[in-house]
Design an enzyme around this catalytic site. Structure first.
Site, PDB file in Angstrom:
ATOM      1  N   ASP A 264     -12.004   2.834   3.566  1.00 49.99           N
ATOM      2  CA  ASP A 264     -10.901   3.469   4.306  1.00 49.99           C
ATOM      3  C   ASP A 264     -10.270   4.585   3.484  1.00 49.99           C
ATOM      4  OD1 ASP A 264     -11.456   1.374   6.037  1.00 49.99           O
ATOM      5  OD2 ASP A 264      -9.736   0.170   5.414  1.00 49.99           O
TER       6      ASP A 264
ATOM      7  N   ASP B  39      -8.445   3.305  -0.011  1.00 49.93           N
ATOM      8  CA  ASP B  39      -7.220   3.953   0.481  1.00 49.93           C
ATOM      9  C   ASP B  39      -6.824   5.169  -0.355  1.00 49.93           C
ATOM     10  OD1 ASP B  39      -7.274   1.903   2.247  1.00 49.93           O
ATOM     11  OD2 ASP B  39      -5.425   0.946   1.607  1.00 49.93           O
TER      12      ASP B  39
ATOM     13  N   GLN C 228      -6.214  -1.904  -2.601  1.00 46.10           N
ATOM     14  CA  GLN C 228      -5.511  -0.716  -2.103  1.00 46.10           C
ATOM     15  C   GLN C 228      -4.827   0.033  -3.244  1.00 46.10           C
ATOM     16  OE1 GLN C 228      -5.151  -3.816  -0.709  1.00 46.10           O
ATOM     17  NE2 GLN C 228      -4.764  -3.670   1.496  1.00 46.10           N
TER      18      GLN C 228
ATOM     19  N   TRP D  39      -8.260   0.876  12.686  1.00 46.14           N
ATOM     20  CA  TRP D  39      -7.153   0.164  12.052  1.00 46.14           C
ATOM     21  C   TRP D  39      -6.173  -0.340  13.106  1.00 46.14           C
ATOM     22  CZ3 TRP D  39      -2.917   2.820   8.589  1.00 46.14           C
ATOM     23  CH2 TRP D  39      -2.107   1.831   8.030  1.00 46.14           C
TER      24      TRP D  39
ATOM     25  N   THR E  11       0.821  -1.216   0.000  1.00 42.15           N
ATOM     26  CA  THR E  11       0.000   0.000   0.000  1.00 42.15           C
ATOM     27  C   THR E  11       0.851   1.260   0.000  1.00 42.15           C
ATOM     28  OG1 THR E  11      -1.721  -1.181   1.231  1.00 42.15           O
ATOM     29  CG2 THR E  11      -1.840   1.217   1.230  1.00 42.15           C
TER      30      THR E  11
ATOM     31  N   ARG F  33     -13.611   2.836  11.023  1.00 47.51           N
ATOM     32  CA  ARG F  33     -13.335   1.593  11.746  1.00 47.51           C
ATOM     33  C   ARG F  33     -11.910   1.668  12.279  1.00 47.51           C
ATOM     34  NH1 ARG F  33     -12.231  -3.301   7.395  1.00 47.51           N
ATOM     35  NH2 ARG F  33     -11.027  -2.104   5.864  1.00 47.51           N
TER      36      ARG F  33
END
Length: 701
Positions: A541, A520, A497, A611, A467, A609
């Site tokens: 995310d 991401d 990602q 991580w 990532t 959420r």
């Protein structure tokens, strides 16, 4: 043992030494030397115990500092940072040896290991900055001094964890091996953060006087002891220390200062690594998506649904209207103490989110204190109106000095001390851009966030790129600024990602920028970051990382995910309970684009959420459309971080802001007005020291 008792023991030991010297003056010198040595060792041991009392890994703290032969607490504290540097270097060297055979056999493991080496260098750099600032031990405001220490130590912790995370999904056994060899370095860095966070208490316990400082008139003055928060305001904008410094051995040092420990009820971080999955779908297998773009997907703004709210749905870009406008008269800045906490009572910029382009941005308002007056003038002007004098012009048609952004960055003087402006003319620039750590004070200025676009399509799949390496644009150089630029990653939802923009720079500012992607999108990696009038879009995310990041008057747009995926706006990665990091969304809007609205019931969307164990996200004074599920927040797994995270919603509005059906985890907090002020931009980014002369309404709270 209570630290004051320990101090009493120390004083008693010193008195015994004096008595022995006074009454035993005729004793042999060897006996006196032994008494001195034993007394010094006892004093050192007691001092170490006091220093290590606040740490989470006390055994590592005491055993490492036992090697330092000095009773001076200042030397011991500085040595704590030096020993962490030595341990990190030893750990990565050990990892390079242990994983060599695996790296030789697998290209992806080799790339992850090389990324690890780079990240460990960054972790060491942050520790060196901490050590060097502590060595100088000069400040006019103790809390600002400690703020720098805590930001850099938090950054060092994040860099080390990013190294380990880089092996997940590529070589899980290598991840376990790397975590093992890096564990001590992580523990010592965490201990360093604990020491820094309690520095004011240590200074008082050891009765270390605050340092002498030279006043503006040249006279020496001494700062009195006591609460640092009442001291005169000073600057925390110190220039970066010499990055080439390599004096990492434990040695003598001066003293330093402190910031309060995080007040939330959080527990000690576990050592287990919980890494972000490829997606949040219940069915983890790879699926195709009809929404995967086949070309650059952001030639213009994504349409917003007009059925779920009453907000204007016009474009937020400003390329067709200059920011400067003399129609708005200057307005006086009011005291932040007397100003109401909810800025919407007097000003409702959110309901005019798309008309912000018409507001006059003054050269001295709306920006954090590290933004110099010259930089504020640059941000307030438009290049085609001859407002900005660029050092370099980039144009794809050859009308500028450079045709690529990489060529322009190559012209930035190393360790630059003045703003270096790169005007990037209209066009789609498909190149991998990196602003390195030695490229300081760089500023990108475009012709509009939908006209000047930097794009890429690197993703985790199919090549298993980590990532961290997928970013279309990576910003590592401190004091970076960007205005009127679009950043995107067009890999699509099916490739998981895919970062459009990664920011690891300290004191980074983004104004009127778009960050577009899917999973991401925006990696707010480390350090202090400020986003104003920006737009971020994605699916999973799409704002994640462990920076100290504030988003003010921004828009977060949820896009259509793959068939079985759920959408999550934030995934904050705070690993240590004392880190000063977090994601703050202030006076903004969370909504969905037209492609997402038809599937929102099936592909639910959440605010965030956790991580990492101490994930911290604050959403305040923000318009939340009914695209957000009534539960609000999503678990990482069944129990992870539910008791240690810190999530709060404060005075939000909109059909998705209701609290009645929100999840009831221990880490979900309801905060008072007073507590909310600590997360407002004025306090969270030390924005209360911003220059007040502004022509537009500004509210630090």
């Amino acid at each position: 043992m209570n630290k004051y008792v320990l101090l009493g023991v120390t004083a008693l030991i010193m008195a015994m030494v004096i008595c022995v010297e006074a009454n035993d003056g005729n004793s042999p010198s060897r006996k006196m030397e032994e008494v001195h040595r034993e007394s010094k060792l006892m004093i050192t041991k007691t001092t170490v115990s006091i220093i290590c009392a606040s740490t989470d890994y006390k055994q590592d703290c005491t055993t490492s500092l036992a090697t330092v032969r000095s009773p001076d607490p200042r030397n011991l504290i500085r040595s704590a940072f030096d020993l962490a540097i030595i341990s990190i270097r030893s750990g990565i060297d050990r990892g390079m040896i242990d994983l060599k055979s695996r790296a030789d056999a697998d290209m992806h493991t080799r790339e992850a290991l090389n990324t690890c080496r780079e990240l460990m260098d960054d972790a060491i750099d942050d520790l060196r900055k901490t050590r060097d600032k502590f060595r100088g031990f000069l400040f006019t405001r103790l809390s600002d001094f400690v703020e720098d220490l805590c930001v850099w130590l938090s950054g060092s912790i994040t860099y080390q964890q990013t190294c380990i995370d880089g092996f997940e999904g590529i070589d899980s056994e290598a991840a376990v091996m790397m975590e093992r060899v890096m564990r001590k370095g992580q523990h010592l860095t965490s201990n360093g953060l604990a020491i820094a966070a309690n520095l004011d208490k240590l200074l008082k316990a050891f009765r270390i006087p605050f340092p002498f400082l030279r006043s503006r008139r040249g006279r020496l003055g001494i700062l009195g002891s006591g609460s640092s928060r009442d001291e005169s305001v000073g600057s925390s904008q110190d220039s970066p220390p010499n990055e080439d410094s390599s004096d990492d051995s434990p040695s003598t040092v001066d003293s330093s200062e402190n910031q309060p420990v995080d007040s939330s009820s959080e527990n000690q971080s576990s050592d287990s690594s919980n890494n972000r999955p490829l997606d949040s779908s219940k069915n983890q297998q790879m699926e195709s998506s009809e929404d995967t773009p086949k070309k650059s997907a952001f030639s213009g703004n994504q349409p917003l649904d007009d059925s779920s709210d009453k907000l204007p749905q016009k474009s937020t870009s400003s390329e067709n209207q200059p920011l400067d406008s003399s129609e708005n008269p200057p307005q006086k800045s009011t005291s932040s103490e007397n100003r109401p906490l909810d800025p919407l009572r007097k000003l409702n910029p959110l309901n005019k989110l798309d008309s912000l382009k018409d507001r006059h941005l003054s050269e001295e308002g709306e920006f954090p204190p590290w933004v110099t007056p010259h930089s504020r003038r640059l941000l307030a002007r438009r290049p085609r109106n001859n407002g900005i004098k660029a050092n370099v012009v980039v144009a794809k048609d050859g009308s500028g000095k450079c045709k690529t952004i990489a060529q322009a960055l190559a012209m930035v003087p190393m360790k630059n001390t003045k703003k270096f402006v790169i005007h990037i003319k209209e066009g789609v620039y498909k190149e991998k851009v990196e602003v390195t750590k030695k490229m300081l004070h760089v500023m990108f200025v475009g012709d509009g966030p939908t006209k000047t676009v930097i794009t890429g399509d690197i993703a985790f799949l199919p090549d298993q790129v980590g990532t961290y390496r997928t970013a279309s644009v990576a910003v590592n150089g401190d004091y970076f600024m960007a205005k009127d630029i679009g950043f995107e990653n067009t890999a699509g939802a099916a490739r998981h990602q895919a970062v459009a923009l990664r920011v690891s720079a300290d004191f980074a500012v983004f104004f009127n920028c778009h960050m577009n992607g899917y999973q991401d999108t925006l990696y707010v990696h480390t350090h202090r970051q400020f986003y104003r009038n920006c737009r971020v879009s994605g699916t999973i995310d799409f704002v994640f990382g462990d920076a100290k990041a504030v988003f003010q008057n921004c828009e977060f747009v949820i896009r259509r995910p793959m068939e079985h995926q759920q959408c999550i706006v934030t995934a904050q990665g705070r690993k240590d309970r004392r880190e000063t990091t977090g994601i703050v969304i202030h006076n903004s809007r969370i909504t969905g684009d037209a492609s997402y609205l038809p599937v929102k019931a099936k592909n639910r969307a959440f605010l965030g959420r956790p991580w990492k164990e101490f994930s911290r996200t604050i959403i305040m004074n923000t318009e939340i459309d009914d695209v957000i599920d009534p539960e609000g927040w999503l678990k990482w797994n069944e129990t992870f971080a539910l008791n240690t995270l810190f999530y709060t919603e404060y005075r939000n509005r909109g059909r998705g802001s209701g609290q009645g059906r929100r999840v009831r985890w221990r880490g979900i907090k309801r905060i008072s007005d007073r507590a909310a002020r600590e997360f407002a931009p004025g306090n969270f980014l030390r924005g209360n020291t911003w220059i007040p002369q502004t022509r537009i309404p500004y509210n630090a709270n």
